[in-house]
Enzyme design. Sequence first.
Site, PDB file in Angstrom:
ATOM      1  N   HIS A  13      42.447  44.640  29.709  1.00 25.55           N
ATOM      2  CA  HIS A  13      41.041  44.399  30.062  1.00 25.55           C
ATOM      3  C   HIS A  13      41.002  43.096  30.867  1.00 25.55           C
ATOM      4  O   HIS A  13      41.639  43.024  31.917  1.00 25.55           O
ATOM      5  CB  HIS A  13      40.241  44.354  28.749  1.00 25.55           C
ATOM      6  CG  HIS A  13      38.779  44.522  28.873  1.00 25.55           C
ATOM      7  ND1 HIS A  13      37.959  44.710  27.782  1.00 25.55           N
ATOM      8  CD2 HIS A  13      37.956  44.509  29.942  1.00 25.55           C
ATOM      9  CE1 HIS A  13      36.695  44.814  28.187  1.00 25.55           C
ATOM     10  NE2 HIS A  13      36.675  44.692  29.492  1.00 25.55           N
ATOM     11  N   ASN A  24      30.444  38.585  28.923  1.00 26.01           N
ATOM     12  CA  ASN A  24      31.453  39.394  29.614  1.00 26.01           C
ATOM     13  C   ASN A  24      32.446  38.486  30.345  1.00 26.01           C
ATOM     14  O   ASN A  24      33.282  37.850  29.722  1.00 26.01           O
ATOM     15  CB  ASN A  24      30.729  40.398  30.521  1.00 26.01           C
ATOM     16  CG  ASN A  24      31.606  41.537  30.967  1.00 26.01           C
ATOM     17  OD1 ASN A  24      32.659  41.326  31.550  1.00 26.01           O
ATOM     18  ND2 ASN A  24      31.195  42.767  30.702  1.00 26.01           N
ATOM     19  N   GLU A  53      40.106  46.528  36.387  1.00 25.36           N
ATOM     20  CA  GLU A  53      38.993  45.813  35.765  1.00 25.36           C
ATOM     21  C   GLU A  53      38.985  44.328  36.068  1.00 25.36           C
ATOM     22  O   GLU A  53      37.945  43.738  36.302  1.00 25.36           O
ATOM     23  CB  GLU A  53      38.993  46.028  34.241  1.00 25.36           C
ATOM     24  CG  GLU A  53      37.606  45.961  33.605  1.00 25.36           C
ATOM     25  CD  GLU A  53      37.097  44.566  33.253  1.00 25.36           C
ATOM     26  OE1 GLU A  53      35.891  44.406  33.053  1.00 25.36           O
ATOM     27  OE2 GLU A  53      37.904  43.620  33.181  1.00 25.36           O
ATOM     28  N   ASP A  54      40.173  43.700  36.063  1.00 21.89           N
ATOM     29  CA  ASP A  54      40.175  42.259  36.338  1.00 21.89           C
ATOM     30  C   ASP A  54      41.297  41.904  37.309  1.00 21.89           C
ATOM     31  O   ASP A  54      42.358  42.549  37.301  1.00 21.89           O
ATOM     32  CB  ASP A  54      40.314  41.467  35.030  1.00 21.89           C
ATOM     33  CG  ASP A  54      39.723  40.071  35.147  1.00 21.89           C
ATOM     34  OD1 ASP A  54      39.111  39.766  36.202  1.00 21.89           O
ATOM     35  OD2 ASP A  54      39.863  39.284  34.195  1.00 21.89           O
ATOM     36  N   ASP A 107      29.507  41.397  35.687  1.00 17.65           N
ATOM     37  CA  ASP A 107      30.721  41.651  34.898  1.00 17.65           C
ATOM     38  C   ASP A 107      31.649  40.437  35.015  1.00 17.65           C
ATOM     39  O   ASP A 107      31.330  39.375  34.523  1.00 17.65           O
ATOM     40  CB  ASP A 107      31.365  42.970  35.373  1.00 17.65           C
ATOM     41  CG  ASP A 107      32.268  43.607  34.330  1.00 17.65           C
ATOM     42  OD1 ASP A 107      33.153  42.907  33.828  1.00 17.65           O
ATOM     43  OD2 ASP A 107      32.109  44.800  34.009  1.00 17.65           O
ATOM     44  N   ASN A 108      32.755  40.539  35.747  1.00 18.43           N
ATOM     45  CA  ASN A 108      33.697  39.410  35.774  1.00 18.43           C
ATOM     46  C   ASN A 108      33.343  38.392  36.853  1.00 18.43           C
ATOM     47  O   ASN A 108      32.735  38.723  37.875  1.00 18.43           O
ATOM     48  CB  ASN A 108      35.120  39.913  35.991  1.00 18.43           C
ATOM     49  CG  ASN A 108      35.590  40.769  34.838  1.00 18.43           C
ATOM     50  OD1 ASN A 108      35.083  40.644  33.731  1.00 18.43           O
ATOM     51  ND2 ASN A 108      36.546  41.633  35.091  1.00 18.43           N
ATOM     52  N   HIS A 143      43.457  46.218  24.226  1.00 19.81           N
ATOM     53  CA  HIS A 143      42.764  46.995  23.186  1.00 19.81           C
ATOM     54  C   HIS A 143      43.661  48.133  22.692  1.00 19.81           C
ATOM     55  O   HIS A 143      43.351  49.307  22.907  1.00 19.81           O
ATOM     56  CB  HIS A 143      41.447  47.583  23.720  1.00 19.81           C
ATOM     57  CG  HIS A 143      40.475  46.564  24.224  1.00 19.81           C
ATOM     58  ND1 HIS A 143      39.903  45.606  23.418  1.00 19.81           N
ATOM     59  CD2 HIS A 143      39.971  46.356  25.457  1.00 19.81           C
ATOM     60  CE1 HIS A 143      39.088  44.855  24.135  1.00 19.81           C
ATOM     61  NE2 HIS A 143      39.116  45.279  25.376  1.00 19.81           N
ATOM     62  N   ASN A 150      36.291  40.666  25.740  1.00 24.01           N
ATOM     63  CA  ASN A 150      36.136  41.213  27.082  1.00 24.01           C
ATOM     64  C   ASN A 150      37.015  40.465  28.063  1.00 24.01           C
ATOM     65  O   ASN A 150      37.817  41.058  28.777  1.00 24.01           O
ATOM     66  CB  ASN A 150      34.659  41.143  27.495  1.00 24.01           C
ATOM     67  CG  ASN A 150      34.379  41.948  28.739  1.00 24.01           C
ATOM     68  OD1 ASN A 150      34.873  41.622  29.809  1.00 24.01           O
ATOM     69  ND2 ASN A 150      33.635  43.030  28.605  1.00 24.01           N
ATOM     70  N   ASP A 151      36.880  39.131  28.103  1.00 23.08           N
ATOM     71  CA  ASP A 151      37.625  38.358  29.103  1.00 23.08           C
ATOM     72  C   ASP A 151      38.045  37.018  28.499  1.00 23.08           C
ATOM     73  O   ASP A 151      37.496  36.581  27.485  1.00 23.08           O
ATOM     74  CB  ASP A 151      36.726  38.132  30.336  1.00 23.08           C
ATOM     75  CG  ASP A 151      37.512  37.685  31.564  1.00 23.08           C
ATOM     76  OD1 ASP A 151      38.759  37.799  31.559  1.00 23.08           O
ATOM     77  OD2 ASP A 151      36.876  37.218  32.528  1.00 23.08           O
ATOM     78  N   ILE A 195      41.878  39.350  32.268  1.00 28.12           N
ATOM     79  CA  ILE A 195      43.143  38.620  32.381  1.00 28.12           C
ATOM     80  C   ILE A 195      42.885  37.196  32.870  1.00 28.12           C
ATOM     81  O   ILE A 195      41.836  36.891  33.444  1.00 28.12           O
ATOM     82  CB  ILE A 195      44.153  39.319  33.334  1.00 28.12           C
ATOM     83  CG1 ILE A 195      43.587  39.452  34.755  1.00 28.12           C
ATOM     84  CG2 ILE A 195      44.553  40.674  32.785  1.00 28.12           C
ATOM     85  CD1 ILE A 195      44.584  39.998  35.762  1.00 28.12           C
TER      86      ILE A 195
HETATM   87 CA    CA Z   1      39.158  37.096  33.938  1.00 27.54          CA
HETATM   88 CA    CA Z   2      34.651  42.413  32.108  1.00 23.39          CA
END
Ligand code: CA
Ligand code: CA
Length: 353
Positions: free
Chosen positions: A114, A222, A53-54, A267-268, A133, A167-168, A116
Amino acid sequence: MGKLVVLTLLGAGLALIGERFVKLRQRTNAFREVEPVEPHNCHLIEGVENGSEDIDILPSGLAFISSGLKYPGMPSFAPDEPGQIFMMDLNEQNPRVQALAISDGFDKASFNPHGISTFIDKDHTVYLYVVNHPHMESTVEVFKFEEQQRSLVHLKTIEHELLKSVNDIVVLGPEQFYATRDHYFTNFLSLLEVIMELHWTYVLFYSPSKVNVVARGFISANGITISPDKKYIYVADVADKNIHVMKIHANWDLTRLKVVQLDTLVDNLTVDPDTGDVLAGCHPNAMKLILYNPEDPPGSEVLRIQNVLSEKPRISTEYANNGSVLQASTVASVYKRKLLIGTIYHKALYCEL
Ligand SMILES: [Ca+2]
Ligand SMILES: [Ca+2]
């Protein structure tokens, strides 16, 4: 007369539901298909199968990858396996991933990483902050990175009543960070806030002495990252398909300078350290993401935004795929013309630009 009122209300209710349904299809780009764009040298990263995800890359070229996210409403290909942090040394000729060992005393079984962010202290110690989470709650875990041992030493768990649906994060200093909240409600009503387009989520500033909301008005805040000169913050609103550029004040308050509107669900965010360009990991069609069908999977899209502070930022597509190679991209991070692309629950891609 009574019947007429009931019929009128029923008609109005159905019209509202119909209008919201049409809006939701537009908002999720339900009909969008991507045209493929691929750099010449790309391959899937062996060993990353359950999400990435990240991705955060240190100035030295060591990349951290969070893997194994379990998120409400999203599929997981390994629902019973705990999450992991992978590392990849991008200075190597053929970089490979390795899972980082985590020190004892931390509940590894419920690890659900999630967003980072890394932080290098004045004494060169590297800290990795991870949104976690455990049991679907939200915490921020602080780890010290031991480079020789390739391990993470857990230092502390940060919890706060405002740190909900995180989320971030982006770390600003020792135990200081901004965090995004992606939903206001933490139950089934969270679906309603997207359908009704409620702009109720926010960016939070956290320090041991002060915690406060510094930016409001996002449908679903996000990804978040900071400019190389540390003067600006970039925040993605995934449901509003845009990036907010915000100025950082001395007291850590934020002022919104502009919004870069896109046609994809952002998203990121990361910044190319060589150019200052913003790289956005995006979902071209969120309907395919939600209604996951392996026969028609969600695609991936990475945008590069040059001169984000200027009147007319230049937006180009760095990577796009219909899901045949990479599904549900969330992040793109670059180091010396080497690009890593991560996903919510799928694989990860390595490209040479
Ligand atoms: Ca990040
Ligand atoms: Ca995200």
